[in-house]
Design a protein around this motif. Structure first.
Motif, PDB file in Angstrom:
ATOM      1  N   PHE A  15       0.835  -1.200   0.000  1.00  0.00           N
ATOM      2  CA  PHE A  15       0.000   0.000   0.000  1.00  0.00           C
ATOM      3  C   PHE A  15       0.871   1.252   0.000  1.00  0.00           C
ATOM      4  O   PHE A  15       0.638   2.186  -0.779  1.00  0.00           O
ATOM      5  CB  PHE A  15      -0.935  -0.013   1.216  1.00  0.00           C
ATOM      6  N   ALA A  16       1.907   1.283   0.852  1.00  0.00           N
ATOM      7  CA  ALA A  16       2.804   2.445   0.934  1.00  0.00           C
ATOM      8  C   ALA A  16       3.540   2.655  -0.389  1.00  0.00           C
ATOM      9  O   ALA A  16       3.700   3.799  -0.840  1.00  0.00           O
ATOM     10  CB  ALA A  16       3.793   2.254   2.073  1.00  0.00           C
ATOM     11  N   MET A  17       3.992   1.566  -1.023  1.00  0.00           N
ATOM     12  CA  MET A  17       4.689   1.691  -2.311  1.00  0.00           C
ATOM     13  C   MET A  17       3.762   2.253  -3.385  1.00  0.00           C
ATOM     14  O   MET A  17       4.158   3.107  -4.178  1.00  0.00           O
ATOM     15  CB  MET A  17       5.238   0.339  -2.753  1.00  0.00           C
ATOM     16  N   LYS A  18       2.520   1.766  -3.404  1.00  0.00           N
ATOM     17  CA  LYS A  18       1.579   2.260  -4.419  1.00  0.00           C
ATOM     18  C   LYS A  18       1.236   3.720  -4.198  1.00  0.00           C
ATOM     19  O   LYS A  18       1.141   4.490  -5.160  1.00  0.00           O
ATOM     20  CB  LYS A  18       0.323   1.387  -4.424  1.00  0.00           C
ATOM     21  N   ILE A  19       1.064   4.121  -2.930  1.00  0.00           N
ATOM     22  CA  ILE A  19       0.797   5.525  -2.623  1.00  0.00           C
ATOM     23  C   ILE A  19       1.971   6.393  -3.061  1.00  0.00           C
ATOM     24  O   ILE A  19       1.788   7.464  -3.659  1.00  0.00           O
ATOM     25  CB  ILE A  19       0.508   5.710  -1.108  1.00  0.00           C
ATOM     26  N   LYS A  20       3.180   5.931  -2.784  1.00  0.00           N
ATOM     27  CA  LYS A  20       4.378   6.676  -3.172  1.00  0.00           C
ATOM     28  C   LYS A  20       4.455   6.824  -4.691  1.00  0.00           C
ATOM     29  O   LYS A  20       4.759   7.908  -5.209  1.00  0.00           O
ATOM     30  CB  LYS A  20       5.619   5.964  -2.636  1.00  0.00           C
TER      31      LYS A  20
END
Length: 151
Positions: free
Chosen positions: A97-102
């Motif tokens: 999730f954090a990678m996709k948001i980034k």
């Protein structure tokens, strides 16, 4: 006698079609190909954008800086991913999730920068260019997935 002829024909046919791809003149495998440097990749991208969008000199300089920034971030992200891959087995759902948001934040930032540099018509053409690239990339991914399923 007839059976012997059929077996010989079948053996000949199998050996004829089991030639190595390299011998048949197809392109070399990926590891064998020379990789271009990040600077060369940036120059190629800038030239393609200049041709597609008819960029003037000032726009070329600004876009060149953006592409270089993006390339540095991409290389850092690749190195980080490779380091994590060596020590961890799989990313957690929160990590994904954090990678996709980034990634989405980076795309929004890129879009806003390009909107400031390009004219409205050029920006529209740039969006079309991005969509074509995405479609082409997804077609390759689908082909690869289909190929893995058939193995």
């Amino acid at each position: 006698m007839k059976n012997l002829f059929i077996v010989a024909l079948l053996a000949f046919g199998i050996t004829a079609f089991s030639q190595d791809r390299k011998e048949m003149g197809n392109r070399p495998d990926r590891p064998m190909m020379e990789k271009i440097s990040p600077e060369q990749r940036n120059q190629l991208m800038l030239k393609k954008m200049t041709l597609e969008l008819d960029l003037n000199v000032q726009q070329q300089e600004q876009v060149s800086r953006i592409i270089a920034e993006r390339g540095v971030k991409w290389e850092a992200m690749k190195a980080e991913h490779k380091a994590k891959k060596e020590y961890e087995k799989r990313p957690t759902a929160d990590d994904i999730f954090a990678m996709k948001i980034k990634m989405l934040d980076e795309q929004i930032d890129m879009q806003n920068k390009m909107k400031g540099i390009l004219s409205p018509e050029q920006f529209k053409d740039w969006k079309c260019m991005k969509e074509k690239f995405q479609e082409k990339r997804h077609d390759k991914d689908d082909w690869k997935k289909g190929d893995e399923k058939n193995r």
